[in-house]
Motif scaffolding. Sequence first.
Motif, PDB file in Angstrom:
ATOM      1  N   ARG A   1       0.836  -1.200   0.000  1.00 16.19           N
ATOM      2  CA  ARG A   1       0.000   0.000   0.000  1.00 16.19           C
ATOM      3  C   ARG A   1       0.874   1.254   0.000  1.00 16.19           C
ATOM      4  O   ARG A   1       0.606   2.218  -0.722  1.00 16.19           O
ATOM      5  CB  ARG A   1      -0.912   0.001   1.222  1.00 16.19           C
ATOM      6  CG  ARG A   1      -1.925  -1.132   1.245  1.00 16.19           C
ATOM      7  CD  ARG A   1      -2.887  -0.934   2.397  1.00 16.19           C
ATOM      8  NE  ARG A   1      -3.709  -2.118   2.616  1.00 16.19           N
ATOM      9  CZ  ARG A   1      -3.911  -2.679   3.792  1.00 16.19           C
ATOM     10  NH1 ARG A   1      -3.330  -2.155   4.863  1.00 16.19           N
ATOM     11  NH2 ARG A   1      -4.681  -3.736   3.920  1.00 16.19           N
TER      12      ARG A   1
ATOM     13  N   LEU B   1       2.397   1.703  -3.476  1.00 14.44           N
ATOM     14  CA  LEU B   1       1.445   2.218  -4.464  1.00 14.44           C
ATOM     15  C   LEU B   1       1.121   3.688  -4.206  1.00 14.44           C
ATOM     16  O   LEU B   1       0.946   4.461  -5.155  1.00 14.44           O
ATOM     17  CB  LEU B   1       0.172   1.378  -4.442  1.00 14.44           C
ATOM     18  CG  LEU B   1       0.324  -0.040  -4.999  1.00 14.44           C
ATOM     19  CD1 LEU B   1      -0.953  -0.839  -4.793  1.00 14.44           C
ATOM     20  CD2 LEU B   1       0.693  -0.006  -6.479  1.00 14.44           C
ATOM     21  N   MET B   2       1.058   4.091  -2.943  1.00 15.31           N
ATOM     22  CA  MET B   2       0.826   5.504  -2.650  1.00 15.31           C
ATOM     23  C   MET B   2       2.008   6.349  -3.113  1.00 15.31           C
ATOM     24  O   MET B   2       1.835   7.429  -3.688  1.00 15.31           O
ATOM     25  CB  MET B   2       0.600   5.683  -1.144  1.00 15.31           C
ATOM     26  CG  MET B   2       0.294   7.130  -0.742  1.00 15.31           C
ATOM     27  SD  MET B   2      -1.174   7.807  -1.571  1.00 15.31           S
ATOM     28  CE  MET B   2      -2.453   6.788  -0.821  1.00 15.31           C
TER      29      MET B   2
ATOM     30  N   LYS C   1       1.797   6.635  -6.850  1.00 20.48           N
ATOM     31  CA  LYS C   1       0.759   7.591  -7.241  1.00 20.48           C
ATOM     32  C   LYS C   1       1.288   9.028  -7.138  1.00 20.48           C
ATOM     33  O   LYS C   1       1.070   9.865  -8.019  1.00 20.48           O
ATOM     34  CB  LYS C   1      -0.469   7.415  -6.357  1.00 20.48           C
ATOM     35  CG  LYS C   1      -1.562   8.448  -6.602  1.00 20.48           C
ATOM     36  CD  LYS C   1      -2.722   8.246  -5.642  1.00 20.48           C
ATOM     37  CE  LYS C   1      -3.783   9.333  -5.833  1.00 20.48           C
ATOM     38  NZ  LYS C   1      -4.911   9.172  -4.874  1.00 20.48           N
TER      39      LYS C   1
ATOM     40  N   ARG D   1      -7.716   1.532  -6.703  1.00 26.57           N
ATOM     41  CA  ARG D   1      -7.844   2.276  -5.441  1.00 26.57           C
ATOM     42  C   ARG D   1      -6.833   3.414  -5.356  1.00 26.57           C
ATOM     43  O   ARG D   1      -7.011   4.345  -4.573  1.00 26.57           O
ATOM     44  CB  ARG D   1      -7.673   1.323  -4.259  1.00 26.57           C
ATOM     45  CG  ARG D   1      -8.820   0.351  -4.080  1.00 26.57           C
ATOM     46  CD  ARG D   1      -8.800  -0.275  -2.696  1.00 26.57           C
ATOM     47  NE  ARG D   1      -7.663  -1.147  -2.511  1.00 26.57           N
ATOM     48  CZ  ARG D   1      -7.686  -2.460  -2.730  1.00 26.57           C
ATOM     49  NH1 ARG D   1      -8.798  -3.029  -3.155  1.00 26.57           N
ATOM     50  NH2 ARG D   1      -6.625  -3.198  -2.519  1.00 26.57           N
ATOM     51  N   TYR D   2      -5.774   3.319  -6.130  1.00 25.73           N
ATOM     52  CA  TYR D   2      -4.737   4.354  -6.111  1.00 25.73           C
ATOM     53  C   TYR D   2      -4.689   5.128  -7.434  1.00 25.73           C
ATOM     54  O   TYR D   2      -3.691   5.791  -7.713  1.00 25.73           O
ATOM     55  CB  TYR D   2      -3.372   3.729  -5.815  1.00 25.73           C
ATOM     56  CG  TYR D   2      -3.317   3.049  -4.475  1.00 25.73           C
ATOM     57  CD1 TYR D   2      -2.951   3.750  -3.330  1.00 25.73           C
ATOM     58  CD2 TYR D   2      -3.672   1.709  -4.345  1.00 25.73           C
ATOM     59  CE1 TYR D   2      -2.911   3.125  -2.098  1.00 25.73           C
ATOM     60  CE2 TYR D   2      -3.649   1.078  -3.122  1.00 25.73           C
ATOM     61  CZ  TYR D   2      -3.265   1.786  -1.996  1.00 25.73           C
ATOM     62  OH  TYR D   2      -3.249   1.172  -0.764  1.00 25.73           O
TER      63      TYR D   2
END
Length: 236
Positions: free
Chosen positions: A183, A186-187, A190, A220-221
């Motif tokens: 997570r 991926l953040m 982004k 979601r990202y």
Amino acid sequence: MSHPKWMSRILWAAAAYNLSWGSWVVLRPLDLFHWTGALEPLYPSIWQCVGMIVGVYGIGYAIAARDPIRHWPITLVGLLGKILGPIGFAWMLSTTPPGSPGRLPLSWGWTIVTNDLLWWIPFAAILYQAARIASAPQDEPLLSLADANRQFTDQHRRSLADLSAGQTLLLVFLRHSGCTFCRETLMDLKQQREKLQSIGVKPVVVHMSNDADGEKMLNRYELSDLSRISDPACSL
């Protein structure tokens, strides 16, 4: 990592049973004492805590049912509890005199049958199968880098070799979708995406889920349009 469907069915059944039994004990903690003729506990909330623990195990079994091979430790912990429970009951019967306030009636043993003994063979079979799959020799040799670049393709059937033609690729390898570090990665991706693209770097995400789950994870990202490669066997 494929697995026989019966493994998931058993764990889903265990999840449903544990959640049902745990909810019953939490909501009606004295029923079992009345039915078996046991003395009511001085603090029913302690027995309700047992129901809560059993229910939480149900959530664990539901997680394991999605991939019994990867989540075999959950099944192992569950089996250990189902083995130690009957041992504790037998120890109580052998060490507590009949008629003693601390002795449960023999009729209480029916809970041992449904909560514990019934699951010994299915859970042991899951662990045995997981051990067999984990220890099975690899039939295919490791891929060379050149072969991997040609063999692995994204959701648009473009190989790594094609994607890297004329540009620099940033391969981002992820674990399963629930991983905290994934997570965070991926953040970061982004937030840094525009900067990467401004210097001619194309991110490609390699994940361990199937393509549909991988798309949901990236969506979601706001990264679902990136090239993604499904690699559940971790060959790449």
